[in-house]
Each structure stands twice: as C-alpha cells, then as structure tokens.
Enzyme design. Structure first.
Site, mmCIF file in Angstrom:
data_model
loop_
_atom_site.group_PDB
_atom_site.id
_atom_site.type_symbol
_atom_site.label_atom_id
_atom_site.label_comp_id
_atom_site.label_asym_id
_atom_site.label_seq_id
_atom_site.Cartn_x
_atom_site.Cartn_y
_atom_site.Cartn_z
ATOM 1 N N ALA A 89 102.183 18.002 71.074
ATOM 2 C CA ALA A 89 102.603 18.365 69.720
ATOM 3 C C ALA A 89 103.587 19.528 69.757
ATOM 4 O O ALA A 89 103.527 20.403 70.623
ATOM 5 C CB ALA A 89 101.386 18.747 68.881
ATOM 6 N N GLY A 134 99.019 15.932 73.559
ATOM 7 C CA GLY A 134 99.447 14.696 72.923
ATOM 8 C C GLY A 134 100.337 13.848 73.802
ATOM 9 O O GLY A 134 100.388 12.626 73.648
ATOM 10 N N GLU A 137 98.008 11.925 75.766
ATOM 11 C CA GLU A 137 97.365 10.955 74.885
ATOM 12 C C GLU A 137 98.258 9.745 74.633
ATOM 13 O O GLU A 137 97.772 8.624 74.502
ATOM 14 C CB GLU A 137 96.978 11.626 73.568
ATOM 15 C CG GLU A 137 95.794 12.573 73.734
ATOM 16 C CD GLU A 137 95.501 13.379 72.492
ATOM 17 O OE1 GLU A 137 94.361 13.306 72.017
ATOM 18 O OE2 GLU A 137 96.405 14.091 71.998
ATOM 19 N N GLU A 157 94.021 21.261 74.679
ATOM 20 C CA GLU A 157 94.010 21.666 73.273
ATOM 21 C C GLU A 157 93.021 22.777 72.936
ATOM 22 O O GLU A 157 93.302 23.636 72.088
ATOM 23 C CB GLU A 157 93.723 20.445 72.385
ATOM 24 C CG GLU A 157 94.911 19.516 72.193
ATOM 25 C CD GLU A 157 95.031 18.456 73.269
ATOM 26 O OE1 GLU A 157 95.791 17.499 73.078
ATOM 27 O OE2 GLU A 157 94.357 18.583 74.320
#
Length: 283
Positions: A89, A134, A137, A157
C-alpha cells in the site's frame, strides 16, 4: 505495504520483450498479450509499485476486463521496476487520509486484490526484489508464485499498526499452515528467496532476472491446454479447498459436469485419437 524498501527509485525494467500491443488501464497498469497469455503489468516504478488509490482502481478495471476475455487462458503478473515486484500500500497517500477517507478507500483497495484473486483462469506471479505487504498479497492471490533469487517477501503490516488486509491472513495459512503464517505475520519479518522457497511461500526459484521470462514460459505451457478445462479445474481447486473430502468431491463432480459435454472435451478426445494437437473451441 510500502516501508523502507527504497521507494522513490525510478529504476525501470523492460516488460515488453516479445510482447504485443499494450492496453493501458490508467497510468500505472498495463496488459500485454502473448498469444493466449495475458501479462498484467504493474507499472508505477517511481514508487516501486506502491498501490495508490488510482493504481488500485486500475488493477480492478484490468482484472475485470481479463475475467471477461474468453481468449485469455493464463495470466502472468509482472513488474516494470528493477528492484521490486510491489512494496504494498502507498503509505504516503494513506498518511494524508482522514478516517472517513480511509473508510471510503477500503472498497477500492479490496477490489484490486479480489480482482486478481478471482480471475477465472490460472495466474502466475513473476516476483523479483521486494514483494512486501500488499505486494506479497497480490502474489498470494495468484495460483503460482515464481521468483528470482533477488526476491524478498513478507507481510510486515503489524509493524505499522495494521494487519494484512489484501487477503494475507487467509491466503498465507492456506500455503504454509496456520502456525507458520502466524509466525510470519506476528513477527513482521521478511524472507529472502531461498528461505521463502523452503517455507513454501514461493513455488519455484529461477536465476536473477529470469522471473518474467520463466513465468511467461510456464503460462504458455498452461495455455496450451483446454481453456474450459483450465477454468473448471481452477474452480474446483479453489472451491474445494478446506472442505471435507465428501464435500470436496461434490465440488469436483460439479466442475467435471461443466466440462464433460463441452466442445473442448470432444475436441480433446478426438485430437488424442487422431494423434494431433487439439484446436480448442473454448466452449
């Protein structure tokens, strides 16, 4: 999740060798076609592909188009940055958000990750350099992860006060088991390529700089098979995972029935008996 991975470097990596025309989805995402293989290109090199709101929208839009394209039999997710697949992110953008703005942005971010996860055809992530938060991910959302020896992966995170929110808490334990996933998420640690392969976080390691080439070659081998069969097999694998055996076999039977009377099945059997390559109708 973008942290101290060196974001800001504009080093670019060519993603066009051997590819056809590119369709752009906003400024940061492109799709290149290689026959029946589509290359989904993460292209925000100045931020090491940190996923901003604009990039998330573009990813979701590109995935929506790919999902509806019956000519695409396999997808490879690649990066144009030389030292990163994706650092997660965009925390610089997130830092500017009010609580209300963060709430409004959440569905946009989720759509990007679920867009990759729900692609109906087989997907391969071509990972090099940093794949963090992310970014990892996005790779976990693919069916297979192929990495070169520069890869560094992790879900850090909790080190900045959040949790993996792009599917990591659900996808990682499905790969490595609950205890190993808990250790990796709770400690926020990063794994380099060899250890990531040992733990099962990536499926195949290749020499530095060969991740894209090898992933496209793998996807091309996959795409030689029946598109109807590939989609049905993926559906059975995804829906059956975690079910008890009896329920899983029912999922498999439903997927079998969806292909048993297809044109692809008829062509596959005929081609086998005639000792030729099949010409899949894709229906």
């Amino acid at each position: 999740m973008s942290q101290d991975a060196g974001a800001g470097s504009g080093t670019e990596r060519s993603a066009g060798a051997g590819g056809g025309d590119e369709r752009r989805y906003g400024e940061y995402v492109g799709v290149r076609r290689h026959g029946y293989v589509a290359e989904l290109v993460l292209d925000r090199p100045k931020a090491m592909n940190a996923v901003s709101t604009a990039m998330a929208r573009s990813l979701a839009s590109a995935c929506d188009a790919l999902a509806g394209d019956r000519d695409v039999r396999a997808v490879v997710v690649t990066s144009t940055h030389e030292r990163a697949f994706c650092v997660g992110a965009d925390l610089k953008e997130r830092n500017s958000f009010s609580d209300a703005e963060l709430v409004r942005q959440r569905p946009v971010a989720r759509a990007a990750y679920t867009g990759v996860l729900e692609l109906p055809m087989p997907t391969v992530a071509a990972v090099h350099g940093f794949a963090l938060g992310g970014g990892f991910e996005l790779a976990l959302s693919c069916d297979l992860i192929l990495a070169d020896r520069t890869a560094v992966v992790g879900l850090p995170e909790v080190s900045v006060g959040v949790i993996p929110g792009g599917g990591g808490t659900q996808l990682l334990p499905r790969r490595v088991g609950a205890a190993r996933a808990a250790e990796l998420i709770f400690t926020a640690r990063r794994l380099e390529a060899a250890e990531a392969r040992e733990w099962g976080l990536v499926d195949e390691l290749v020499d530095e700089g060969r991740d894209r080439e090898a992933a496209l070659a793998l996807a091309t081998r996959i795409a030689a098979n029946s598109p109807v069969g590939l989609r049905a097999a993926k559906r059975a694998l995804r829906l059956g995972h975690g079910l008890d055996l009896r329920a899983g076999l029912e999922v498999e039977d439903a997927a079998w029935r969806s292909v048993a009377f297809s044109g692809d099945r008829a062509e596959g059997v005929a081609a086998f008996n005639e000792k030729r390559k099949p010409d899949w109708p894709g229906e």
